[in-house]
Design a protein around this motif. Structure first.
Motif, PDB file in Angstrom:
ATOM      1  N   ASP C 215       0.788  -1.191   0.050  1.00 47.85           N
ATOM      2  CA  ASP C 215      -0.075   0.000  -0.025  1.00 47.85           C
ATOM      3  C   ASP C 215       0.961   1.301   0.109  1.00 47.85           C
ATOM      4  O   ASP C 215       0.566   2.402  -0.545  1.00 47.85           O
ATOM      5  CB  ASP C 215      -1.001   0.152   1.260  1.00 47.85           C
ATOM      6  N   LEU C 218       2.092   1.815  -3.494  1.00 42.34           N
ATOM      7  CA  LEU C 218       0.856   2.276  -4.254  1.00 42.34           C
ATOM      8  C   LEU C 218       0.744   3.829  -4.052  1.00 42.34           C
ATOM      9  O   LEU C 218       0.172   4.763  -5.096  1.00 42.34           O
ATOM     10  CB  LEU C 218      -0.246   1.617  -4.089  1.00 42.34           C
ATOM     11  N   TYR C 219       0.825   4.082  -2.747  1.00 46.01           N
ATOM     12  CA  TYR C 219       0.620   5.551  -2.528  1.00 46.01           C
ATOM     13  C   TYR C 219       1.741   6.720  -3.025  1.00 46.01           C
ATOM     14  O   TYR C 219       1.491   7.693  -2.808  1.00 46.01           O
ATOM     15  CB  TYR C 219       0.610   5.707  -1.015  1.00 46.01           C
ATOM     16  N   THR C 304      -7.666  -0.023  -9.134  1.00 44.45           N
ATOM     17  CA  THR C 304      -6.973   0.259  -7.806  1.00 44.45           C
ATOM     18  C   THR C 304      -6.433   1.708  -7.831  1.00 44.45           C
ATOM     19  O   THR C 304      -5.954   2.108  -8.778  1.00 44.45           O
ATOM     20  CB  THR C 304      -6.011  -0.980  -7.736  1.00 44.45           C
ATOM     21  N   THR C 306      -4.061   4.338  -7.120  1.00 42.86           N
ATOM     22  CA  THR C 306      -2.537   4.442  -6.947  1.00 42.86           C
ATOM     23  C   THR C 306      -2.262   5.883  -7.191  1.00 42.86           C
ATOM     24  O   THR C 306      -2.756   6.515  -8.021  1.00 42.86           O
ATOM     25  CB  THR C 306      -1.936   3.501  -7.646  1.00 42.86           C
ATOM     26  N   THR C 308       1.010   6.380  -8.317  1.00 47.48           N
ATOM     27  CA  THR C 308       1.870   6.194  -9.225  1.00 47.48           C
ATOM     28  C   THR C 308       1.564   6.034 -10.506  1.00 47.48           C
ATOM     29  O   THR C 308       2.321   6.018 -11.483  1.00 47.48           O
ATOM     30  CB  THR C 308       2.964   5.178  -8.666  1.00 47.48           C
ATOM     31  N   ALA C 311      -0.185  -0.219 -10.984  1.00 42.17           N
ATOM     32  CA  ALA C 311      -0.826  -1.102 -10.046  1.00 42.17           C
ATOM     33  C   ALA C 311       0.019  -2.062  -9.471  1.00 42.17           C
ATOM     34  O   ALA C 311       1.327  -2.291 -10.104  1.00 42.17           O
ATOM     35  CB  ALA C 311      -2.016  -1.979 -10.998  1.00 42.17           C
ATOM     36  N   ASN C 312      -0.348  -2.907  -8.464  1.00 44.16           N
ATOM     37  CA  ASN C 312       0.497  -3.878  -7.813  1.00 44.16           C
ATOM     38  C   ASN C 312       0.620  -5.122  -8.601  1.00 44.16           C
ATOM     39  O   ASN C 312      -0.572  -5.449  -9.350  1.00 44.16           O
ATOM     40  CB  ASN C 312      -0.072  -4.096  -6.577  1.00 44.16           C
ATOM     41  N   TYR C 390       5.280  -4.273  -5.682  1.00 42.80           N
ATOM     42  CA  TYR C 390       5.505  -3.145  -4.767  1.00 42.80           C
ATOM     43  C   TYR C 390       6.027  -3.763  -3.459  1.00 42.80           C
ATOM     44  O   TYR C 390       6.733  -3.251  -2.823  1.00 42.80           O
ATOM     45  CB  TYR C 390       4.337  -2.324  -4.159  1.00 42.80           C
TER      46      TYR C 390
END
Lengths: 272, 318, 434
Positions: C215, C218-219, C304, C306, C308, C311-312, C390
């Motif tokens: 997480d 993703l942030y 999802t 994010t 960035t 995605a993961n 990630y």
């Protein structure tokens, strides 16, 4: 007397309400149809569309019978080894007098304290060096005479009155005869307890058989059933049905064995 | 050596013997010295070979910085020094100790009462006996699911209490660090009831009927006979149950793991000693040296606990 | 009294001595076998190997057996023994086998398991053993097995996955939120979560889990420094992220059970409709359909969130242990299983994505066929191109536990987000160095 009996039933029902929950839950989940929620708040205790289909699907999904056969083999061997080995050791510790008795007892006591997780890998290496890995023998051996059972048997033999044995000694009975003819029959209740415990532990064991076996054809039922939880999808109904199938022999065993835990019917010295 | 011998003796008396068998009559006959050892051989072989021998390996590793996948060298007492300074260790020891206090008394008393309750032959009693045994054989995962549902902030217990107007905010059984521990104890007691019940039942079967009958002739009522005949006869079993439940309480894992999660509750406050061992040593990069040291400490502490029980027990005898 | 106490004592002593001497300290030494980098592996593809997968039986039995038969037909004299391990206990099984030098010849390990194995030189460096393999796989998948501090790469990427996020439309509607336009940014998610908690009087929570390491990624938090030697997620952006969670927790938008919940636990909460938002994998949809049909009727699927834009990515792969007695066959079979044709066939059986170059151009991943599964597949396929793993491969079980404990301290106000993160990073760095 009457009031006592009614009171007993009230208590029995009360305890019943507290204890059977998980059993009913599993049963209920295993009977739920595909349109019903497994996870819901509040949970649905009674299936709306009960179906036995899940049980048939378990057998389709995994070769449950051959897994069960392996489990049975392991469990029965375990029961026999434990009943005999633990009774012998327990008898020596309780009724025979010899130097080193306390040391021997200490060995059993200390082994109760060893955390299994701490020895698992080392034990695996022991089995490898004995060339036993990937055999059912390796599954059985570590628990084949459990210290707990030795202590239980010792406790049972300690409680026997010494008068009978003294008489046998005077009649010239040797140790083995006294053990098999006098001590064993009198400790029948505890032997059955040991049998039930041994069966149960061996039947439920998961991690050790998984570690020591590498050929899926030798897997036991608990490992086999965990195949029902796949990587991508798992159906909780199947898992529950599988668990019920695994639990059934334990329940049957308990029902069959339970009368031995109790004093002879009707001659109870404890009357209400 | 002397000290070790003393320890051996004390530990051996943990499971106490009734007075009349302290000196078995067997002593008066000839018995070859190896006969008892023949009886003990299978049991000792299994326990020494597959339990204590592998454990020695753990003891060796406790003095190294070995990883799960090997490597590492002897580091003396480093792991133990680290332990003393590790707050997680003290939390874990405290929780495990607390667990004993919480579960042993109910596990000694309640299953005995249960055994007395189902002992008599009544219509349908087999059903009740079996039903009381089911928590023992139920899968621990299902047990966890059910209890989480019962104790959840939106679970059955809180719902009922709220519906009755007893409370407005739910009791945080599963989120408060103390209540979590209490909830886990509840599950342990509940799951142990049937287990210890059958140990008691087997013991009840060996209580002398003659004594009971004599007491009855003397006009002693049910309570009186329970108190002066049954309970004294069951005393060794009660001690056994206390010891067994204490040892397993000190090593509690599943119940806390399922209710408090693998991290051991909020901030890890509910981690038990075995959970800590597992947290430290699991995985391919697990710290085998430190987790072995923790296992050794667990072992020593449990042994100490047994000695203490024995000491207290003996005092009571005086 | 016994006749010969000495002999008896002697026996016991001897037994004790044998026992003590026999202890070798397993776990010490080992893993020094440095044959991981011996250049290309050549040799005949023949003989027996063992192939271990993870929880693919019984659903994919036919698929795996089909590949094995095909491979055995192509190569005379090859015999492949397939071992599928159940979902539970896989880590312990691999650990015990690795410690005993007993790993199967081809083994399914995700990158985070391959890292500790490769560090101990227990896995073959595929870049040198099979130099021509790299070109066949997508860069992201290949990179997942290029491990920090180790030369080369240690696994053939197998199947990939990336998750959409699922949300509960019914719960959204219940509090008057727009069920057709779910939040698409962290700010929107926070706003929606606060509204939901407030309007439902703290009865409906949006989230079920404190942040896990992915997480943070993703942030947009920089989780590690560039050479992968230190964790850095206690930077300002990380603190900002945890502060947001703290606000959500205080408002009742993150359920209290999150303090000790697991990923699975949070999944269960989503299935019994106690939380409204859950990141997932493409195959979770099937799970909802099976186990929670009434949720399935209301489940919404969205991208999802994010910061960035990436995605993961979840990666599975096949590695070959360096101790394998039949490396040529093991390598050839691992490549065969992960080739484009076989991965494509797998993708059509279940919701996974192939890691082979060009496979994603297959129209199958662009056409949803009008089903929900199809829509998830197309949505996930779109984000797969840029998705990144990630979770650093150095991230261990211990670190997961630690992070969760510290996050729950932060939620409860026992530590400030900054303190909690500083603590976690310090301890994780120590574990990393250890």
């Amino acid at each position: 007397m009457r009031g006592g009996t009614v009171g007993r039933y009230v208590l029995l029902l009360l305890v019943l309400a507290i204890t059977v929950g998980p059993f009913l839950w599993q049963l209920s989940t295993s009977l739920k149809g595909v349109t019903e929620d497994i996870y819901s708040t509040p949970p649905q205790l009674f299936p709306q569309h009960p179906t036995p289909g899940n049980y048939a699907r378990v057998a389709d999904a995994v070769p449950i019978w051959s897994f069960a056969l392996n489990s049975l083999l392991v469990a029965v061997t375990n029961v026999v080894a434990n009943c005999l080995g633990a009774a012998m050791a327990g008898y020596a510790l309780a009724r025979l007098r010899f130097r080193g008795r306390t040391a021997a007892l200490t060995v059993f006591l200390t082994s109760l304290l060893v955390p299994f997780e701490a020895i698992m890998v080392a034990l695996f290496l022991v089995m490898r060096s004995l060339h036993l890995n990937n055999t059912l023998a390796a599954v059985v051996l570590p628990g084949s005479i459990a210290a707990l059972n030795v202590l239980l048997m010792r406790n049972a033999f300690l409680a026997l009155p010494s008068a009978v044995e003294e008489a046998a000694i005077i009649d010239g009975a040797n140790v083995w005869q006294r053990f098999t003819r006098i001590a064993l029959p009198s400790a029948r209740g505890t032997i059955v307890v040991v049998a039930v415990f041994s069966f149960m532990f061996s039947w439920d064991d998961f991690l050790w058989p998984l570690i020591v076996l590498s050929d899926p054809a030798k897997y036991t039922l608990t490992i086999g059933l965990s195949y029902l939880q796949g990587t991508f999808v798992n159906d909780q109904r199947l898992v529950a049905a599988g668990t019920m199938i695994a639990v059934a022999p334990l329940v049957l065993l308990f029902v069959a064995a339970q009368k031995y835990f109790f004093r002879g019917v009707g001659e109870g010295a404890v009357k209400g | 050596m002397q000290q070790a011998a003393g320890r051996v003796k004390v530990a051996a008396e943990v499971v106490r013997e009734p007075a009349d068998v302290r000196r078995p009559a067997v002593r008066i006959v000839q018995q070859r010295w190896f006969t008892p050892w023949l009886f003990l051989l299978p049991g000792l072989a299994v326990v020494l070979g597959f339990n204590l021998f592998p454990f020695l390996n753990t003891v060796v590793l406790a003095f190294t910085n070995a990883k799960v996948l090997g490597g590492g060298h002897f580091t003396g007492a480093d792991n133990f020094v680290r332990m003393v300074h590790d707050p997680a260790f003290w939390t874990a020891v405290g929780n495990s100790a607390l667990y004993i206090v919480g579960v042993v008394p109910p596990l000694v008393i309640l299953p005995l009462l249960l055994a007395l309750l189902v002992e008599r032959k009544l219509p349908g009693i087999t059903f009740f006996r079996t039903a009381f045994f089911t928590p023992v054989i139920a899968s621990i995962v299902v047990v966890g699911l059910i209890w989480t549902w019962l104790l959840d902030s939106r679970g059955l217990v809180n719902d009922v209490l709220r519906a009755l107007g007893v409370l407005t905010t739910p009791i945080p059984f599963l989120t408060d660090e103390w209540l979590l521990l209490v909830s886990a104890m509840l599950v342990t007691v509940w799951k142990g009831l049937g287990y210890y019940m059958i140990i008691y039942l087997a013991a009840l079967g060996t209580v002398s009927k003659d004594l009971h009958e004599a007491a009855q002739v003397d006009g002693a009522g049910w309570w009186r006979r329970l108190w002066s005949v049954t309970l004294p006869a069951l005393r060794p079993t009660m001690v056994l149950v206390a010891v067994l439940s204490a040892v397993s309480a000190f090593r509690v894992f599943s119940e806390v793991y399922l209710l408090a999660g693998p991290a051991g509750g909020p901030g890890g406050a509910d981690t038990s000693l075995v959970m800590l061992i597992q947290q430290v040593g699991t995985g391919l990069s697990g710290d085998l040296g430190y987790s072995s040291a923790l296992s050794v400490v667990l072992f020593v502490l449990t042994l100490g606990l047994l000695l203490l029980t024995n000491r207290l027990n003996r005092k009571e005898d005086l | 009294m016994p006749t010969n106490p000495l002999s008896r004592r002697g026996f016991l002593l001897a037994a004790a001595a044998t026992t003590a001497l026999g202890v070798t300290g397993c776990g010490l030494g080992g893993g020094t076998e440095d044959n991981a980098d011996t250049g290309p592996v050549t040799g005949d593809v023949t003989g027996e190997i063992k192939f271990q997968t993870w929880a693919l039986k019984p659903k994919y039995t036919d698929y795996i057996n089909g590949m094995i038969t095909a491979f055995q037909q192509q190569h005379n004299g090859v015999k492949i023994t397939w071992i599928d391990q159940p979902a539970d206990g896989y880590l312990q099984k691999v650990t015990a086998d690795a410690a005993a030098g007993n790993l199967p010849d081809v083994i399914n390990v995700p990158p985070d398991l391959s890292y500790p194995l490769a560090r101990k030189k227990l896995l073959l460096n595929i870049e040198t053993a099979a130099p021509d393999a790299k070109k066949d796989y997508v860069d992201g998948g290949w990179a997942a097995y290029a491990l920090p501090g180790q030369p080369g790469s240690y696994g053939f990427p197998w199947y990939l996955n990336t998750g959409p996020t699922f949300y509960n439309k019914a719960l959204f509607r219940q509090v008057g939120l727009d069920a057709e336009h779910p939040p698409t940014s962290y700010a929107e998610l926070e706003a929606a979560a606060l509204v939901m908690a407030q309007r439902s009087n703290k009865q409906i929570a949006m989230l079920g889990l404190t942040p896990v390491i992915a997480d943070f990624g993703l942030y947009g938090v920089k989780v590690m420094n560039d050479d992968g030697s230190k964790f850095t997620f206690n930077e300002a952006k990380g603190v900002e992220f945890v502060e947001m969670y703290k606000r959500l927790f205080d408002a009742g938008a993150l359920i209290p059970e999150a303090l000790s919940a697991t990923y699975t636990g949070a999944g269960t909460k989503f299935m019994n409709q106690q939380i409204a938002w859950a990141p997932g994998s493409a195959y979770d949809l099937q799970n909802f359909k099976t186990n929670a049909p009434s949720l399935y009727a209301n489940v919404g699927i969205t991208k999802t969130i994010t910061s960035t834009g990436k995605a993961n990515l979840y990666v599975q792969g096949l590695s070959v242990p360096s101790a394998s007695k039949n490396k040529p066959t093991a390598l050839a079979f691992a490549r065969f299983v992960t080739n484009a044709q076989n991965q494509m066939a797998f993708a059509k059986l279940t919701a996974i994505f192939p890691s082979t170059k060009g496979s994603m151009q297959d129209p199958y991943f662009a056409q949803d066929g009008g089903t929900d599964e199809g829509r998830v597949r197309v949505a996930a396929a779109k984000q797969l191109d840029t998705a990144v793993n990630y979770t650093p491969v150095q991230w261990s079980e211990q670190m997961t536990t630690l992070l969760q404990q510290k996050m729950s301290d932060a939620m409860q106000g026992k530590a400030t987000p900054k303190q909690a993160l500083d603590d976690t990073v310090a301890q994780c760095n120590k574990l990393l160095a250890g």
